[in-house]
Design an enzyme around this catalytic site. Structure first.
Site, PDB file in Angstrom:
ATOM      1  N   GLU A 143     -54.367 -26.598 -17.999  1.00 38.75           N
ATOM      2  CA  GLU A 143     -55.885 -27.108 -18.326  1.00 38.75           C
ATOM      3  C   GLU A 143     -56.190 -28.192 -17.771  1.00 38.75           C
ATOM      4  OE1 GLU A 143     -56.276 -25.434 -22.513  1.00 38.75           O
ATOM      5  OE2 GLU A 143     -55.204 -26.939 -22.633  1.00 38.75           O
ATOM      6  N   CYS A 202     -58.954 -35.469 -16.263  1.00 38.31           N
ATOM      7  CA  CYS A 202     -57.444 -35.714 -16.674  1.00 38.31           C
ATOM      8  C   CYS A 202     -56.677 -34.455 -16.132  1.00 38.31           C
ATOM      9  CB  CYS A 202     -57.433 -35.481 -18.127  1.00 38.31           C
ATOM     10  SG  CYS A 202     -55.772 -35.554 -18.841  1.00 38.31           S
ATOM     11  N   CYS A 262     -44.096 -28.661 -20.119  1.00 36.23           N
ATOM     12  CA  CYS A 262     -43.495 -30.130 -19.948  1.00 36.23           C
ATOM     13  C   CYS A 262     -42.094 -29.873 -20.814  1.00 36.23           C
ATOM     14  CB  CYS A 262     -44.076 -31.102 -20.621  1.00 36.23           C
ATOM     15  SG  CYS A 262     -43.201 -32.760 -20.055  1.00 36.23           S
ATOM     16  N   CYS A 280     -41.660 -34.406 -26.357  1.00 33.78           N
ATOM     17  CA  CYS A 280     -42.058 -35.686 -26.884  1.00 33.78           C
ATOM     18  C   CYS A 280     -42.478 -35.263 -28.355  1.00 33.78           C
ATOM     19  CB  CYS A 280     -43.148 -36.404 -26.487  1.00 33.78           C
ATOM     20  SG  CYS A 280     -42.641 -37.206 -24.916  1.00 33.78           S
ATOM     21  N   CYS A 339     -46.211 -34.488 -29.401  1.00 33.89           N
ATOM     22  CA  CYS A 339     -47.029 -33.770 -28.245  1.00 33.89           C
ATOM     23  C   CYS A 339     -47.165 -32.190 -28.345  1.00 33.89           C
ATOM     24  CB  CYS A 339     -46.621 -34.637 -26.807  1.00 33.89           C
ATOM     25  SG  CYS A 339     -47.549 -33.648 -25.460  1.00 33.89           S
ATOM     26  N   GLY A 361     -47.683 -31.921 -18.539  1.00 27.12           N
ATOM     27  CA  GLY A 361     -46.493 -32.333 -17.567  1.00 27.12           C
ATOM     28  C   GLY A 361     -46.324 -33.699 -17.645  1.00 27.12           C
ATOM     29  N   GLU A 362     -44.926 -34.091 -17.076  1.00 25.20           N
ATOM     30  CA  GLU A 362     -44.471 -35.394 -16.407  1.00 25.20           C
ATOM     31  C   GLU A 362     -44.595 -35.389 -15.012  1.00 25.20           C
ATOM     32  OE1 GLU A 362     -43.383 -38.313 -17.870  1.00 25.20           O
ATOM     33  OE2 GLU A 362     -43.423 -38.723 -15.537  1.00 25.20           O
ATOM     34  N   SER A 407     -49.511 -41.434 -15.525  1.00 20.21           N
ATOM     35  CA  SER A 407     -48.859 -42.040 -16.848  1.00 20.21           C
ATOM     36  C   SER A 407     -47.620 -41.157 -17.020  1.00 20.21           C
ATOM     37  CB  SER A 407     -49.840 -41.330 -17.873  1.00 20.21           C
ATOM     38  OG  SER A 407     -49.073 -41.318 -19.180  1.00 20.21           O
ATOM     39  N   SER A 446     -45.782 -44.335 -21.235  1.00 23.24           N
ATOM     40  CA  SER A 446     -46.018 -43.801 -22.797  1.00 23.24           C
ATOM     41  C   SER A 446     -45.024 -44.424 -23.334  1.00 23.24           C
ATOM     42  CB  SER A 446     -45.901 -42.318 -22.443  1.00 23.24           C
ATOM     43  OG  SER A 446     -47.015 -41.926 -21.949  1.00 23.24           O
ATOM     44  N   LEU A 447     -45.145 -45.866 -24.208  1.00 24.30           N
ATOM     45  CA  LEU A 447     -44.113 -46.417 -24.727  1.00 24.30           C
ATOM     46  C   LEU A 447     -43.808 -45.950 -26.221  1.00 24.30           C
ATOM     47  CD1 LEU A 447     -42.069 -48.856 -24.235  1.00 24.30           C
ATOM     48  CD2 LEU A 447     -43.633 -50.258 -25.105  1.00 24.30           C
ATOM     49  N   HIS A 448     -44.946 -46.087 -27.013  1.00 25.91           N
ATOM     50  CA  HIS A 448     -44.977 -45.591 -28.397  1.00 25.91           C
ATOM     51  C   HIS A 448     -43.999 -45.945 -29.410  1.00 25.91           C
ATOM     52  CE1 HIS A 448     -47.691 -42.637 -26.355  1.00 25.91           C
ATOM     53  NE2 HIS A 448     -46.864 -41.987 -25.852  1.00 25.91           N
ATOM     54  N   ASN A 466     -53.766 -37.418 -32.063  1.00 23.67           N
ATOM     55  CA  ASN A 466     -54.534 -36.225 -32.120  1.00 23.67           C
ATOM     56  C   ASN A 466     -53.556 -35.298 -32.891  1.00 23.67           C
ATOM     57  OD1 ASN A 466     -57.168 -37.186 -30.782  1.00 23.67           O
ATOM     58  ND2 ASN A 466     -55.750 -37.348 -29.057  1.00 23.67           N
ATOM     59  N   CYS A 471     -55.932 -36.103 -25.698  1.00 25.72           N
ATOM     60  CA  CYS A 471     -54.731 -36.343 -25.296  1.00 25.72           C
ATOM     61  C   CYS A 471     -53.678 -35.544 -26.094  1.00 25.72           C
ATOM     62  CB  CYS A 471     -54.164 -37.964 -25.574  1.00 25.72           C
ATOM     63  SG  CYS A 471     -54.528 -38.939 -24.083  1.00 25.72           S
TER      64      CYS A 471
HETATM   65  N1  SAH Z   1     -46.327 -36.874 -19.445  1.00 20.78           N
HETATM   66  C1  SAH Z   1     -46.998 -37.703 -19.239  1.00 20.78           C
HETATM   67  C2  SAH Z   1     -48.649 -37.648 -19.017  1.00 20.78           C
HETATM   68  C3  SAH Z   1     -49.088 -36.595 -19.983  1.00 20.78           C
HETATM   69  S1  SAH Z   1     -49.345 -37.028 -21.664  1.00 20.78           S
HETATM   70  C4  SAH Z   1     -46.820 -38.974 -20.230  1.00 20.78           C
HETATM   71  O1  SAH Z   1     -46.030 -38.560 -21.483  1.00 20.78           O
HETATM   72  O2  SAH Z   1     -47.035 -40.229 -20.101  1.00 20.78           O
HETATM   73  C5  SAH Z   1     -50.560 -38.492 -21.569  1.00 20.78           C
HETATM   74  C6  SAH Z   1     -50.785 -39.272 -22.655  1.00 20.78           C
HETATM   75  O3  SAH Z   1     -50.678 -38.764 -24.129  1.00 20.78           O
HETATM   76  C7  SAH Z   1     -49.140 -40.069 -23.148  1.00 20.78           C
HETATM   77  O4  SAH Z   1     -49.338 -41.243 -23.603  1.00 20.78           O
HETATM   78  C8  SAH Z   1     -48.776 -39.057 -23.965  1.00 20.78           C
HETATM   79  O5  SAH Z   1     -47.609 -39.854 -25.094  1.00 20.78           O
HETATM   80  C9  SAH Z   1     -50.115 -39.065 -25.153  1.00 20.78           C
HETATM   81  N2  SAH Z   1     -49.981 -38.196 -26.196  1.00 20.78           N
HETATM   82  C10 SAH Z   1     -49.400 -36.847 -26.288  1.00 20.78           C
HETATM   83  N3  SAH Z   1     -49.449 -36.202 -27.268  1.00 20.78           N
HETATM   84  C11 SAH Z   1     -50.742 -36.950 -27.797  1.00 20.78           C
HETATM   85  C12 SAH Z   1     -51.097 -36.684 -29.245  1.00 20.78           C
HETATM   86  N4  SAH Z   1     -50.774 -35.624 -29.799  1.00 20.78           N
HETATM   87  N5  SAH Z   1     -51.933 -37.337 -29.501  1.00 20.78           N
HETATM   88  C13 SAH Z   1     -52.167 -38.804 -28.613  1.00 20.78           C
HETATM   89  N6  SAH Z   1     -51.856 -39.017 -27.545  1.00 20.78           N
HETATM   90  C14 SAH Z   1     -50.821 -38.065 -27.132  1.00 20.78           C
HETATM   91 FE1  SF4 Z   2     -44.436 -34.084 -21.666  1.00 25.76          FE
HETATM   92 FE2  SF4 Z   2     -45.676 -36.467 -21.707  1.00 25.76          FE
HETATM   93 FE3  SF4 Z   2     -46.225 -34.514 -23.606  1.00 25.76          FE
HETATM   94 FE4  SF4 Z   2     -43.887 -36.089 -23.547  1.00 25.76          FE
HETATM   95  S1  SF4 Z   2     -46.076 -36.670 -23.962  1.00 25.76           S
HETATM   96  S2  SF4 Z   2     -43.964 -34.035 -23.836  1.00 25.76           S
HETATM   97  S3  SF4 Z   2     -43.825 -36.208 -21.367  1.00 25.76           S
HETATM   98  S4  SF4 Z   2     -46.593 -34.229 -21.486  1.00 25.76           S
END
Ligand code: SAH
Ligand code: SF4
Length: 403
Positions: free
Chosen positions: A126, A139, A146, A150, A153, A204-205, A236, A258-260, A335, A378
């Site tokens: 997508e 985006c 992926c 995470c 995600c 994806g990463e 990212s 993506s620190l979190h 989200n 996201c």
């Molecule tokens: N894989 C890469 C890029 C794609 S994700 C990465 O992880 O950075 C893009 C962003 O959305 C990242 O910061 C990810 O952590 C965040 N993300 C993933 N799932 C999410 C969710 N359910 N709600 C909000 N942000 C989310």
């Molecule tokens: Fe992959 Fe990024 Fe989602 Fe983590 S947040 S599972 S690295 S797409």
């Protein structure tokens, strides 16, 4: 919906076609090829070396500046060359099988791609267009699914099927320009475009698909073609440390991390890649990132998870950790997606957290969720056709940790 977007919506809405009807492309597409690769293809159809440079310039202009969808349109290219090209190649983009338009103007396209090993099968990815008052952000996905899983995600719950090719990455930008009627008019320079910014934040990463992402972004940024400057492209990553410096040197776009979480124990859980590349190593790579400066700050993404990472102590430690890095902090309200155990932090808590980091001197915008009604926000991108069992997920996670 933004009125310009409305104006450019010339094509009829798309309905999803069944996967069984998938027909793989008969000939390869030239999209995604560099100038050198295009010259080789021209050589293959008999264009003599002394003409190749000029023909490449023409092709480049038609494909990447004008968005031509067939060789027929390329009137400045000789008939003979056009016929030779059409016999062997296409300028096809990934097949768009569905388009959804959110009530806030966000658009999501579902693209169908041939599978890597079995050409009769298809994969889906997508990409999402987010119109804002001062920009339009696309985006873009870098992989089907992926491997990194995470915890919060949706994409991470999907089987990684394969890396996208450079052509499939560039193809997403081209599809957006097609659907939004956003190609340059004859001889009109860049400007007044709907797609002004690119974020590699789809599925994806990107740093696990380094070469294709690098090659694709070089084409997207090329000023004689698609022409979106590197300063308007953000990559990212969840923290693939060895490739971060390389990205600065070889790709040269803006970086987002993506620190979190600010403690390894929690980050290990939320972003399992942290077990391989812990916070201290990740931040060292950021300190060393070529080209980072106060004018080109690194964005730290921080998803707000209720009761998990959203306390004021977390905010304090975050500020401490980022000391000395030219940084901005992007707070992302979580989200939710069907089946997740996490909840988004309360608005009040997000504001408190944001205020703390703001007072410590960091710009800390809270990202407004867009396209929630069409699951386009996201971390929500996931193809329904690629479900993964918990056991398979565990196995993939183990694999990702060891490569
Ligand atoms: N894989 C890469 C890029 C794609 S994700 C990465 O992880 O950075 C893009 C962003 O959305 C990242 O910061 C990810 O952590 C965040 N993300 C993933 N799932 C999410 C969710 N359910 N709600 C909000 N942000 C989310
Ligand atoms: Fe992959 Fe990024 Fe989602 Fe983590 S947040 S599972 S690295 S797409």
């Amino acid at each position: 919906m933004s009125s310009t977007a409305e104006l450019r919506q010339s094509s009829a809405p798309l309905e999803k076609t069944p996967l069984e009807t998938y027909v793989p492309p008969a000939r390869p597409s030239l999209i995604g090829l560099s100038r050198e690769e295009l010259a080789l293809k021209l050589g293959e159809i008999g264009v003599p070396p002394r003409q190749q440079k000029m023909r490449v310039q023409q092709l480049w202009h038609w494909i990447y500046f004008r968005g031509a969808k067939s060789f027929d349109e390329m009137t400045s290219v000789s008939k003979e060359t056009r016929a030779g090209l059409a016999e062997r190649f296409t300028v096809d983009r990934p097949e768009v099988v569905a388009e959804q338009i959110s009530n806030d103007g966000t658009r999501k396209w579902l693209l169908r791609l041939p599978s890597g090993d079995d050409l009769q099968k298809a994969h889906e990815v997508e990409c999402v267009y987010i119109p804002e008052t001062d920009r339009g952000t696309l985006c873009v996905s870098s992989q089907v699914g992926c491997t990194l899983n995470c915890a919060f995600c949706h994409t991470g719950t999907q089987r990684l099927v394969r890396n996208l090719t450079a052509g499939e990455i560039v193809g997403q930008v081209m599809v957006a320009r097609d659907r939004l009627n956003d190609w340059a008019d004859r001889d009109t320079p860049h400007g007044n475009r709907l797609v002004t910014n690119i974020v590699m934040m789809g599925m994806g990463e990107p740093l696990y698909n380094f070469d294709a992402v690098r090659d694709a972004l070089a084409i997207v940024a090329d000023n004689e073609g698609i022409g979106i400057s590197r300063r308007r492209i953000t990559l990212s990553t969840s923290g693939v440390v060895p490739n971060i410096i390389r990205a600065g040197e070889e790709i040269g776009v803006m970086l987002a991390i993506s620190l979190h979480a600010v403690r390894d124990e929690l980050r290990n859980e939320l972003v399992p890649l942290n077990r391989k590349y812990p916070i201290a190593e990740l931040l060292k790579a950021c300190r060393d990132y070529p080209g980072a400066s106060n004018a080109r700050r690194i964005t730290f993404e921080y998803v707000m998870l209720k009761g998990v990472n959203d306390s004021l102590d977390d905010a304090k430690l975050l500020v401490k950790l980022l000391k000395g890095i030219p940084a901005k902090i992007n707070l992302i309200p979580f989200n939710p997606w069907p089946g997740t155990a996490y909840e988004c932090s309360d608005w009040e808590q997000i504001e408190k957290f944001s205020e703390y980091v703001f007072n410590a001197g960091y710009s800390s915008p809270v990202r407004t969720p867009r396209g929630r009604d069409i699951l386009a926000a996201c971390g929500q991108l996931k193809s329904e056709t690629e479900k993964l069992s918990a056991r398979e997920r565990q196995a993939l996670r183990a694999m990702a940790m060891t490569d």
